[in-house]
Structures are given as structure tokens and as C-alpha cells.
Design a protein around this motif. Structure first.
Motif, mmCIF file in Angstrom:
data_model
loop_
_atom_site.group_PDB
_atom_site.id
_atom_site.type_symbol
_atom_site.label_atom_id
_atom_site.label_comp_id
_atom_site.label_asym_id
_atom_site.label_seq_id
_atom_site.Cartn_x
_atom_site.Cartn_y
_atom_site.Cartn_z
ATOM 1 N N ALA A 222 0.839 -1.203 0.000
ATOM 2 C CA ALA A 222 0.000 0.000 0.000
ATOM 3 C C ALA A 222 0.871 1.251 0.000
ATOM 4 O O ALA A 222 0.605 2.216 -0.729
ATOM 5 C CB ALA A 222 -0.931 -0.012 1.211
ATOM 6 N N LEU B 273 2.364 1.596 -3.534
ATOM 7 C CA LEU B 273 1.390 2.099 -4.500
ATOM 8 C C LEU B 273 1.233 3.612 -4.364
ATOM 9 O O LEU B 273 1.213 4.341 -5.359
ATOM 10 C CB LEU B 273 0.044 1.406 -4.302
ATOM 11 N N GLN B 274 1.095 4.078 -3.124
ATOM 12 C CA GLN B 274 0.953 5.514 -2.886
ATOM 13 C C GLN B 274 2.202 6.254 -3.351
ATOM 14 O O GLN B 274 2.116 7.313 -3.993
ATOM 15 C CB GLN B 274 0.728 5.776 -1.396
ATOM 16 N N GLY C 191 -5.438 -1.576 -4.139
ATOM 17 C CA GLY C 191 -5.653 -0.148 -3.980
ATOM 18 C C GLY C 191 -6.417 0.247 -2.736
ATOM 19 O O GLY C 191 -6.454 1.429 -2.363
ATOM 20 N N THR C 192 -7.010 -0.727 -2.040
ATOM 21 C CA THR C 192 -7.667 -0.488 -0.755
ATOM 22 C C THR C 192 -7.851 -1.833 -0.063
ATOM 23 O O THR C 192 -7.792 -2.891 -0.704
ATOM 24 C CB THR C 192 -9.014 0.227 -0.925
ATOM 25 N N ASP D 293 -7.150 4.486 0.120
ATOM 26 C CA ASP D 293 -7.942 4.107 -1.053
ATOM 27 C C ASP D 293 -7.388 4.852 -2.262
ATOM 28 O O ASP D 293 -7.674 6.027 -2.470
ATOM 29 C CB ASP D 293 -9.423 4.426 -0.855
ATOM 30 N N LEU D 294 -6.595 4.162 -3.041
ATOM 31 C CA LEU D 294 -5.913 4.779 -4.181
ATOM 32 C C LEU D 294 -6.610 4.452 -5.500
ATOM 33 O O LEU D 294 -6.101 4.770 -6.570
ATOM 34 C CB LEU D 294 -4.456 4.297 -4.228
ATOM 35 N N ARG D 295 -7.773 3.845 -5.444
ATOM 36 C CA ARG D 295 -8.396 3.351 -6.673
ATOM 37 C C ARG D 295 -8.666 4.443 -7.701
ATOM 38 O O ARG D 295 -8.645 4.182 -8.899
ATOM 39 C CB ARG D 295 -9.691 2.608 -6.330
ATOM 40 N N LEU E 103 -4.884 5.285 -9.576
ATOM 41 C CA LEU E 103 -3.978 4.243 -10.051
ATOM 42 C C LEU E 103 -3.346 4.606 -11.388
ATOM 43 O O LEU E 103 -2.223 4.192 -11.686
ATOM 44 C CB LEU E 103 -4.728 2.914 -10.160
ATOM 45 N N THR F 225 -7.080 -3.196 -9.219
ATOM 46 C CA THR F 225 -5.842 -2.429 -9.102
ATOM 47 C C THR F 225 -5.008 -2.555 -10.369
ATOM 48 O O THR F 225 -4.532 -1.547 -10.915
ATOM 49 C CB THR F 225 -5.045 -2.915 -7.880
#
Length: 253
Positions: free
Chosen positions: A93, A96-97, A116-117, A185-187, A190, A216
Motif C-alpha cells: 500500500a 502504491l501511494q 488499492g484499498t 484508497d488509491l483506486r 492508479l 488495481t
């Protein structure tokens, strides 16, 4: 320290940044160190591996973006050009961020057991962990439900996890990171990730379920999904295929 971040390093060659979840904001010791080095040993034949941990004493309101920024600052100050990265679970996580917020710092990215979450079961287990820790109880038994679906197995595992916590540990930093992951929550972002990305996921993962992993990968422009049938969250990383598959991607083979 890696620009203020605790880390372990081993191997030779170009840098490979490894991000994992560790209960303490310090380089792992004892059994945790042994299991960490066992995980990364295959990668040390090709890379200088840096297992990087968050700094201690983060503010309670720290977000995943804050964690990514701390790691990004250390990477930018230490290495020339973008780096390759291997990131697992909560570390995934953060990665990804970081890759979305600082796309110039990541060249190739291998993720495992992340998305993504969080999924609902993972979120519930982590909130129970936080609650127990705040009550002064050993928190790890709350994680039994994400390890096994067997009621008998869970009862046995809760006892082992209770013992593994030891006594009088400070879980403040762990709570901070899990709270950040709870709000992650990066959805919707992305598409900002530019690194070539491989996500390895077990189809029995309940922390970050396979459907969220698929979403993701579909959201990242240059991403692939590799699924291990029958593998749970933890067993994905210990699968004998994991290191060869990750290495093939990281080395461009």
C-alpha cells in the motif's frame, strides 16, 4: 539509518527497495529478522537489497500519503535515478501511494498481497487489532481470521499469536500505520502510476481480495496480475514460485 529510516541491507548490485509490514518502527531482530532475510535472500544474488522500515514516533494522524512521502524523501536523497521496488501487504500500500505520488522515483514495482484499498475482512481484523492494542491487550490474536478459515485453526492460532506478542510492547507505531492503511484508497489515482508493475496475489487472500487486486491492475497503465491458486495472504509470499517470478520481472527476463 537510510536518511532517517531504519533498514537492513544485503547483497550486491543495483538497489532493490523492499517494503514490508513490521509491528515495530525498527529493523527486525530475532525471529523476525531471520524470516525477513529468508524472504529476501534470493534477491540478494542480483541486487543490493534494502529492507526499509518507517521511522518511529510518527504523528497519530499520519496518512498513507505521509508515509509515502517519508520513504520518497529517503529514496531521492540516497539513490541516483529511479529504483526497483518489492513491496508486500501493508508495504505494498505504501509502495502504491509512493509510485502514484512520486512516479519519477520508481522504475519497476513488484507487489504481493496488496491492492488499492483493504478488503472488508482485512479492515475488520486490523480494527480489532487496534482496539485490543489500545485496551492494553496483546493485539495479534485479532489477526487469526485472516490466516485461516478453520474455526479450530483460529482458536489454536490465537493462542500462538498471543504468545508471539510477548509482554509490555509498545504498539503505538503499529496503530499509526494500520490507521493509515484503514484510510487508504488509491483506486481513483492508479492511472498516476508509471512504473512497470507486477502484482502477485493468492486467490484465497482475504486481506486484499483477488477482485480488488484485479481492479488495481486494471487501473495501472503498465501492470500485470499473477495469481497463485489456493494461496492465502501469507502463503503467497512463501510460495516457492514467488522469488523466481518476482526476479524475472525485476530483471526484465
Amino acid at each position: 539509518m537510510l536518511n532517517g529510516l531504519p533498514y537492513l541491507s544485503a547483497g550486491a548490485g543495483p538497489a532493490l527497495i523492499v517494503l514490508l509490514h513490521t509491528p515495530q518502527a525498527a529493523s527486525p531482530t530475532g525471529l523476525a529478522r531471520w524470516s525477513t532475510m529468508r524472504l529476501v535472500r534470493p534477491f540478494t544474488k542480483h541486487f543490493t537489497v534494502y529492507v526499509v522500515t518507517r521511522p518511529p514516533g510518527l504523528p497519530p494522524a499520519t496518512t498513507m500519503a505521509d508515509l509515502a512521502a517519508v520513504h520518497a524523501q529517503a529514496i531521492a536523497a540516497t539513490f541516483e535515478g529511479p529504483v526497483k521496488m518489492l513491496a508486500i501487504s501493508t508495504g505494498g500500500a505504501i509502495a502504491l501511494q509512493l509510485a502514484a505520488d512520486h512516479p519519477d522515483l520508481v522504475d519497476r514495482l513488484v507487489l504481493a498481497g496488496t491492492a488499492g484499498t483493504l478488503g472488508p475482512i482485512g479492515r475488520r481484523a486490523q480494527r480489532a487489532y487496534i482496539k485490543r492494542a489500545r485496551q492494553g491487550r496483546r493485539p495479534s490474536p485479532a489477526l487469526a481470521e485472516i490466516v485461516t478459515e478453520s474455526p479450530i485453526g483460529r482458536r489454536l492460532l490465537k493462542g500462538l499469536l498471543w504468545l508471539s506478542d510477548g509482554g509490555h510492547q509498545d504498539y503505538t507505531d503499529a496503530i499509526t500505520v494500520l490507521n493509515a492503511e484503514d484510510g487508504f484508497d488509491l483506486r481513483g489515482r492508479l492511472h498516476d502510476i508509471k512504473a512497470a508493475t507486477l502484482l502477485i496475489q493468492g486467490d484465497k487472500d482475504v486481506v486484499y481480495p483477488l477482485e480488488l487486486a484485479r481492479q488495481t491492475v486494471e487501473g495501472i497503465p503498465d501492470a500485470r496480475l499473477l495469481v497463485y491458486p489456493g494461496r492465502s495472504h501469507d502463503r503467497t509470499f512463501t510460495d516457492r514460485r514467488f522469488a523466481p517470478d518476482a526476479l524475472a520481472f525485476l530483471t526484465g527476463r
